[in-house]
Scaffold this motif. Structure first.
Motif, PDB file in Angstrom:
ATOM      1  N   VAL A  22      37.099  20.318  51.066  1.00  0.00           N
ATOM      2  CA  VAL A  22      37.907  19.034  50.966  1.00  0.00           C
ATOM      3  C   VAL A  22      37.220  18.411  52.087  1.00  0.00           C
ATOM      4  CG1 VAL A  22      39.904  17.960  50.972  1.00  0.00           C
ATOM      5  CG2 VAL A  22      39.558  19.989  49.789  1.00  0.00           C
ATOM      6  N   SER A  23      36.767  17.008  51.742  1.00  0.00           N
ATOM      7  CA  SER A  23      36.161  16.016  53.223  1.00  0.00           C
ATOM      8  C   SER A  23      36.562  14.586  52.627  1.00  0.00           C
ATOM      9  CB  SER A  23      34.660  16.220  53.284  1.00  0.00           C
ATOM     10  OG  SER A  23      34.172  15.974  52.077  1.00  0.00           O
ATOM     11  N   GLU A  24      36.434  13.978  53.714  1.00  0.00           N
ATOM     12  CA  GLU A  24      36.398  12.347  53.452  1.00  0.00           C
ATOM     13  C   GLU A  24      35.295  11.991  52.900  1.00  0.00           C
ATOM     14  OE1 GLU A  24      39.027  10.487  54.192  1.00  0.00           O
ATOM     15  OE2 GLU A  24      40.381  11.687  55.272  1.00  0.00           O
ATOM     16  N   ASP A  25      35.482  11.174  51.743  1.00  0.00           N
ATOM     17  CA  ASP A  25      34.339  10.771  50.851  1.00  0.00           C
ATOM     18  C   ASP A  25      34.767   9.238  50.216  1.00  0.00           C
ATOM     19  OD1 ASP A  25      32.033  10.238  49.913  1.00  0.00           O
ATOM     20  OD2 ASP A  25      32.202  12.227  48.454  1.00  0.00           O
ATOM     21  N   LYS A  26      33.883   8.805  49.606  1.00  0.00           N
ATOM     22  CA  LYS A  26      34.170   7.366  48.910  1.00  0.00           C
ATOM     23  C   LYS A  26      34.150   7.640  47.406  1.00  0.00           C
ATOM     24  CE  LYS A  26      32.026   3.960  50.292  1.00  0.00           C
ATOM     25  NZ  LYS A  26      30.950   2.651  50.461  1.00  0.00           N
ATOM     26  N   ILE A  27      35.240   7.375  47.026  1.00  0.00           N
ATOM     27  CA  ILE A  27      35.764   7.793  45.568  1.00  0.00           C
ATOM     28  C   ILE A  27      35.316   6.297  44.630  1.00  0.00           C
ATOM     29  CG2 ILE A  27      37.249   8.429  43.771  1.00  0.00           C
ATOM     30  CD1 ILE A  27      38.469  10.212  45.859  1.00  0.00           C
ATOM     31  N   ARG A  28      34.582   6.380  43.840  1.00  0.00           N
ATOM     32  CA  ARG A  28      34.154   5.182  43.128  1.00  0.00           C
ATOM     33  C   ARG A  28      34.945   5.169  41.726  1.00  0.00           C
ATOM     34  NH1 ARG A  28      28.068   3.412  42.179  1.00  0.00           N
ATOM     35  NH2 ARG A  28      28.463   2.710  44.154  1.00  0.00           N
ATOM     36  N   ILE A  29      35.805   4.315  41.287  1.00  0.00           N
ATOM     37  CA  ILE A  29      36.716   4.453  40.193  1.00  0.00           C
ATOM     38  C   ILE A  29      35.807   3.512  39.124  1.00  0.00           C
ATOM     39  CG2 ILE A  29      38.883   4.229  38.909  1.00  0.00           C
ATOM     40  CD1 ILE A  29      38.907   5.942  41.278  1.00  0.00           C
ATOM     41  N   THR A  30      35.390   4.239  38.071  1.00  0.00           N
ATOM     42  CA  THR A  30      34.786   3.413  36.833  1.00  0.00           C
ATOM     43  C   THR A  30      35.114   3.965  35.506  1.00  0.00           C
ATOM     44  OG1 THR A  30      33.069   5.426  36.827  1.00  0.00           O
ATOM     45  CG2 THR A  30      32.505   3.785  38.604  1.00  0.00           C
ATOM     46  N   VAL A  31      34.553   2.886  34.597  1.00  0.00           N
ATOM     47  CA  VAL A  31      34.965   3.243  33.097  1.00  0.00           C
ATOM     48  C   VAL A  31      33.299   2.937  32.602  1.00  0.00           C
ATOM     49  CG1 VAL A  31      37.189   2.069  33.179  1.00  0.00           C
ATOM     50  CG2 VAL A  31      35.079   0.575  32.938  1.00  0.00           C
ATOM     51  N   ALA A  32      32.962   3.903  31.768  1.00  0.00           N
ATOM     52  CA  ALA A  32      31.519   3.856  31.265  1.00  0.00           C
ATOM     53  C   ALA A  32      31.734   4.146  29.796  1.00  0.00           C
ATOM     54  CB  ALA A  32      30.920   5.148  32.037  1.00  0.00           C
TER      55      ALA A  32
END
Length: 399
Positions: free
Chosen positions: A38-48
């Motif tokens: 588990v680490s700090e990261d950028k989560i991209r919220i998308t719809v596809a």
């Protein structure tokens, strides 16, 4: 006595080794698992979803009148110029074949029209004879009146009769012309489709020209055929004026706003950047592959970048569309590590070679990662896709 002690010692040692071997053989073995950190990261919220490339303004050229469409000579992809390029020709339609009853009625009508023509011709001859007679009478009356033999009233009566004869002659001539046209109408009703080829070669065809500059996108009617008024012939558009259309579930479409970035993949080339231009204000029902009625909403996107990068992408091509709703910088955990226990989310962590069951609170998520709101710290090792053998306190090792 000493020999018995030695014997007891040997048998005891052998028994101890056997017991130790059995214990070692049947002791619980560590479960082989996969770990993630588990680490700090950028989560991209998308719809596809799947989409399609379309020309924004497609012009459908239709037949303005009913007629026979000649074979279209152009090909899909041919360039056209507005008002100059000829794209199709339409000739008058051929008459239909007559059934026996209709043909019999048409021939009877023709014979009746010819009889009326003969009657009008006879009436014309009688009117000509009356005019000749009244003209002679007028001449005699004028001579007698000049000699004082007859009264002025008699001369006026003869002149009046002459004028009536002139009018009757004109009426008879007009009636004869009318009957002749009626004969032509009756003959036209008997025209056969096989007798129109010669007349078509002399007629002026209706020429359809391109309404705008662009290319032929689709030919709806290529071969020669008879079309009703308003039937489509082909479609024209500018392939450089391309947009992406994706139909999203209505619950996903409400999250999309104009101006959001998107990525276009799955079209056969490198990833393309796009931006949402419009979310349609109405939805429609579409049946899914599983036979389920779904409410869908069209979302329109514009491609960003030089047209050369997507020049091979054409009208009607399939694409994969991913719209970015948001990007969150937070503690991220792979979705493969979390599972439901009742109404909460749980995860197995590794502590001193054993699995520890922990409850976590998740926030935003995408197809790969989820945001950890509470329950874990950065650097924690979690087990990916734990099997039924992984329980709280079980010994584990890296696969």
């Amino acid at each position: 006595m000493q020999k018995n002690l030695v014997r007891y010692f040997l048998w005891g040692s052998a028994s101890a080794l056997v017991v130790a071997a059995l214990v070692f053989a049947f002791r619980p073995q560590p479960v082989a698992v996969d770990f993630a950190t588990v680490s700090e990261d950028k989560i991209r919220i998308t719809v596809a979803d799947e989409g399609m490339a379309e020309v924004q303004e497609v012009y459908r050229v239709s037949a303005p009148v009913a007629g026979r469409l000649l074979r279209v000579q152009g090909e899909v992809g041919d360039a056209v110029v507005a008002g100059e390029s000829e794209i199709a020709r339409i000739e008058p339609s051929a008459p239909v074949f007559l059934d026996v009853r209709t043909e019999t009625e048409a021939r009877a009508t023709l014979e009746a029209a010819r009889a009326s023509e003969n009657l009008a011709a006879a009436e014309l001859k009688r009117a000509q004879a009356d005019l000749t007679f009244t003209a002679a009478e007028v001449e005699r009356s004028r001579e007698l009146f000049a000699n004082g033999t007859i009264a002025k009233q008699k001369l006026d009566q003869d002149e009046r009769a002459n004028r009536i004869a002139v009018a009757d002659l004109l009426t008879a001539q007009a009636r004869l012309d009318q009957r002749r046209h009626e004969v032509e109408v009756a003959q036209a009703r008997l025209v056969s489709p096989t007798s129109t080829e010669r007349s078509f070669s002399d007629c002026e065809c209706l020429i359809l020209r391109a309404p705008v500059d662009g290319e032929i996108l689709q030919i709806l009617e290529e071969s020669e055929t008879t079309l009703p008024a308003g039937a489509g012939v082909l479609e024209i558009g500018d392939p450089r004026d391309l947009q992406i259309v994706v139909d999203l579930l209505s619950e996903d479409a409400v999250k999309v706003l104009a101006g959001m970035p998107a990525v276009i993949d799955g079209w056969g080339g490198s990833s393309l950047k796009a931006i949402v231009r419009r979310v349609e204000p109405f939805g429609y029902t579409k049946v899914s592959a599983l036979g389920i009625d779904e409410q869908r909403v069209d979302v329109l996107l514009d491609l960003i970048g030089a047209p050369d990068t997507w020049a091979r992408l054409r009208h009607g091509y399939r694409v994969d569309v991913t719209i970015v709703l948001d990007e969150i910088e937070s503690l991220a955990i792979p979705l493969g590590a979390v599972f439901r226990t009742g109404d909460t989310w749980s995860v197995f962590t590794e502590e001193d070679g054993r699995a520890v069951l922990r409850t976590v609170e998740l926030g935003a998520r995408n197809a790969e990662h989820a945001e950890v709101v509470s329950g874990l710290e950065a650097g924690a090792r979690v087990i990916l896709h734990p099997s039924d053998q992984v329980t709280d306190g079980a010994r584990i090792e890296a696969r």
